[in-house]
Design a protein around this motif. Structure first.
Motif, PDB file in Angstrom:
ATOM      1  N   LYS A 272     -38.242  86.144  87.595  1.00 48.18           N
ATOM      2  CA  LYS A 272     -38.649  84.774  87.249  1.00 48.18           C
ATOM      3  C   LYS A 272     -39.389  84.755  85.906  1.00 48.18           C
ATOM      4  O   LYS A 272     -39.065  83.966  85.024  1.00 48.18           O
ATOM      5  N   ASN A 273     -40.368  85.635  85.768  1.00 49.16           N
ATOM      6  CA  ASN A 273     -41.217  85.533  84.580  1.00 49.16           C
ATOM      7  C   ASN A 273     -40.541  86.015  83.307  1.00 49.16           C
ATOM      8  O   ASN A 273     -41.073  85.831  82.214  1.00 49.16           O
TER       9      ASN A 273
ATOM     10  N   TYR B 154     -44.364  75.891  78.256  1.00 53.45           N
ATOM     11  CA  TYR B 154     -45.087  76.157  76.998  1.00 53.45           C
ATOM     12  C   TYR B 154     -44.293  77.040  76.042  1.00 53.45           C
ATOM     13  O   TYR B 154     -44.596  77.094  74.860  1.00 53.45           O
TER      14      TYR B 154
ATOM     15  N   ILE C 251     -54.557  77.443  77.278  1.00 54.62           N
ATOM     16  CA  ILE C 251     -53.514  77.981  76.392  1.00 54.62           C
ATOM     17  C   ILE C 251     -54.083  78.144  74.982  1.00 54.62           C
ATOM     18  O   ILE C 251     -53.372  78.082  73.990  1.00 54.62           O
TER      19      ILE C 251
ATOM     20  N   TYR D  35     -55.212  80.727  73.400  1.00 58.20           N
ATOM     21  CA  TYR D  35     -54.741  81.872  72.589  1.00 58.20           C
ATOM     22  C   TYR D  35     -53.397  81.522  71.930  1.00 58.20           C
ATOM     23  O   TYR D  35     -53.132  81.923  70.802  1.00 58.20           O
TER      24      TYR D  35
ATOM     25  N   VAL E 239     -49.819  87.346  78.770  1.00 55.03           N
ATOM     26  CA  VAL E 239     -48.351  87.432  78.801  1.00 55.03           C
ATOM     27  C   VAL E 239     -47.762  86.250  78.024  1.00 55.03           C
ATOM     28  O   VAL E 239     -46.938  86.401  77.118  1.00 55.03           O
TER      29      VAL E 239
ATOM     30  N   ASP F 228     -50.048  89.120  90.622  1.00 54.41           N
ATOM     31  CA  ASP F 228     -49.053  88.399  91.432  1.00 54.41           C
ATOM     32  C   ASP F 228     -48.771  89.087  92.767  1.00 54.41           C
ATOM     33  O   ASP F 228     -48.137  88.497  93.647  1.00 54.41           O
TER      34      ASP F 228
ATOM     35  N   ARG G  41     -47.455  82.628  95.269  1.00 54.06           N
ATOM     36  CA  ARG G  41     -47.709  83.936  95.912  1.00 54.06           C
ATOM     37  C   ARG G  41     -48.530  83.789  97.194  1.00 54.06           C
ATOM     38  O   ARG G  41     -48.465  84.661  98.068  1.00 54.06           O
TER      39      ARG G  41
END
Ligand code: EPU
Length: 418
Positions: free
Chosen positions: A22-23, A95, A123, A125, A163, A304, A370
């Motif tokens: 997914k990520n 994003y 957000i 960073y 990430v 996660d 999760r």
């Protein structure tokens, strides 16, 4: 509305095939619009986050063809359109269109991303990185307007190896003039997957997978293909199911190296498994040992999988601790695990779990993705029937959950409710 109904206590044996991560896919799809031609992403999981990203690409005039597990994206005629709030806030990964559209058009209009609620998920960073590349950011109500006359390579030092920020800044800088260096970059395998896709398109990226990534801007990005890497969090979830109920349960289509931290914890807990190049076979452990876990960035123990492993820790002999360090609030599973019989207490971001317990089925609610996975694991191990509502959270990350689990012996189905 739907609910997931599980009759617990069934042995699990056979094979569960892991799908694409997914990520990764949620970053690869936005990355695809950077190409001026056609790209193909293989091993795409059928999860609801992918459906939303496809809608956004179509809104931007991208052409999509879906064939089995592949998505072909034609980005020749991508147009820059405001991404409306109802799409932006459906998932976190919206994003990534900030970085991708900024790179392609030097202008983006988008709203704050959605995603599971673990406290403030800033957000800043990402935004500071865009500014370092030459962008200005203005807010119009809750809309971000990110604009740049030109994007110039910059030295960016992240306060934390995020990430999302690492990927977004790779996307934003691939076509910037000159060299960008991201220091303290995240090292998760998903970052390497996105960097490979961009490199296949013609980008010049060095160091993805290490804490320093150097990107030299190129003028054009072209045709490319990429395979989504296997989902290490889905794999970790089913490994935990195997340690709870497995009888030679095989988890296939994985990269064991990506699972080193969860496998380390399973070994500490006495769980036995055998490993091949891309699969692991695992069985129920009758003598689980308590252990302590602290979530860390990759290659440390992933946040996660901090919630799901609580189910195994609750069945272990002795007292375990789980220290959550990545998010300020990721404890939505605790109250329901308590209701199901776990002896688990929270103080600040530390869970203290004393086992072994016997889980008993009841009615529970998934508060996030999760937490939902944690509840279906507890339900599989529980005596009697568990009903889980709010399963839309779970379906965001676990493709074909009911079939995958019923094929290996679980008694599980989804029911429509009012
Ligand atoms: N953070 C900031 N400012 C930023 C960015 C992050 O303060 O600009 C903080 C966050 O609030 C959080 C920490 O830094 O406390 C880590 O955030 P990170 O940016 O690494 O997370 P993310 O990119 O938003 C991705 C995954 C999450 C996963 C984390 C950590 C996606 C779409 N999401 O989120 O996945 O937990 O990395 O590995 O890739 C999940 O799959 O269940 C999930 C939540």
């Amino acid at each position: 509305m739907q609910r997931l109904v599980i009759q617990g206590g069934q042995k699990l044996s056979g094979t569960i095939k892991i799908n694409g991560a997914k990520n990764s896919v949620v970053a690869l799809l936005p990355a695809a619009i950077l190409s001026d031609e056609e790209t193909v992403i293989y091993n795409v999981p059928k999860i609801t986050d992918v459906d939303v990203l496809k809608q956004i690409i179509e809104l931007l005039n991208g052409k999509l063809v879906v064939e089995e597990d592949a998505i072909k994206i034609d980005s020749k005629n991508i147009q820059n359109t405001t991404i409306p709030e109802e799409l932006s806030n459906k998932l976190r990964a919206s994003y990534y269109f900030m970085g991708a559209l900024l790179s392609k058009f030097k202008h983006v209009e988008i709203y704050f991303p959605g995603g599971c609620n673990f406290g403030a998920r800033q957000i800043d960073y990402h935004l500071k990185g865009f500014e370092a590349l030459g962008a200005t950011i203005t807010m119009e109500g809750s809309k971000f307007i990110i604009d740049a006359k030109e994007l110039k390579g910059a030295e960016i030092a992240l306060d934390f190896p995020s990430v999302g920020a690492t990927i977004n800044l790779m996307l934003a800088s691939v076509k910037a003039e000159g060299q960008t260096t991201i220091y303290n970059a995240a090292k998760e395998p998903e970052i390497v997957n996105v960097a490979s896709f961009l490199s296949n398109m013609g980008a010049n990226i060095r160091g993805a997978g290490t804490s320093t990534i150097k990107i030299t801007g190129v003028k054009k990005l072209g045709r490319a293909m990429v395979d989504v890497i296997p989902d290490r969090i889905e794999a970790g979830t089913y490994l935990i199911a195997g340690a709870l109920l497995g009888e030679n349960l095989t988890i296939s289509n994985i990269i064991p190296e990506h699972l080193s931290s969860i496998l380390g914890k399973l070994r500490e807990m006495n769980v036995k498994y055998t490993q091949k190049v891309n699969e692991i076979t695992i069985s129920k452990c009758e003598n689980l040992k308590a252990t302590d876990i602290k979530t860390q960035v990759y290659p440390g123990y992933p946040t996660d999988l901090a919630q799901p492993i609580c189910v195994l820790l609750a069945k272990a002999n002795g007292t375990s601790h789980v220290i959550e360090t990545i998010y300020e609030k990721r404890m939505g599973h605790v109250k329901y695990l308590q209701q199901m019989g776990a002896n688990i207490e929270i103080e600040d971001n530390i869970e203290t779990i004393t086992g072994p317990c016997n889980f008993v089925g009841t009615n529970v609610e998934a508060s996030d993705l999760r937490a939902g996975a944690t509840l279906f694991l507890a339900a599989l191990a529980a005596e009697g029937e568990t009903s889980i509502t709010n399963i839309q959270f779970i379906l965001r990350g676990y493709e074909n959950l009911v079939n995958k689990l019923s094929n290996v012996g679980a008694n599980i189905h989804i029911e429509e409710i009012e």
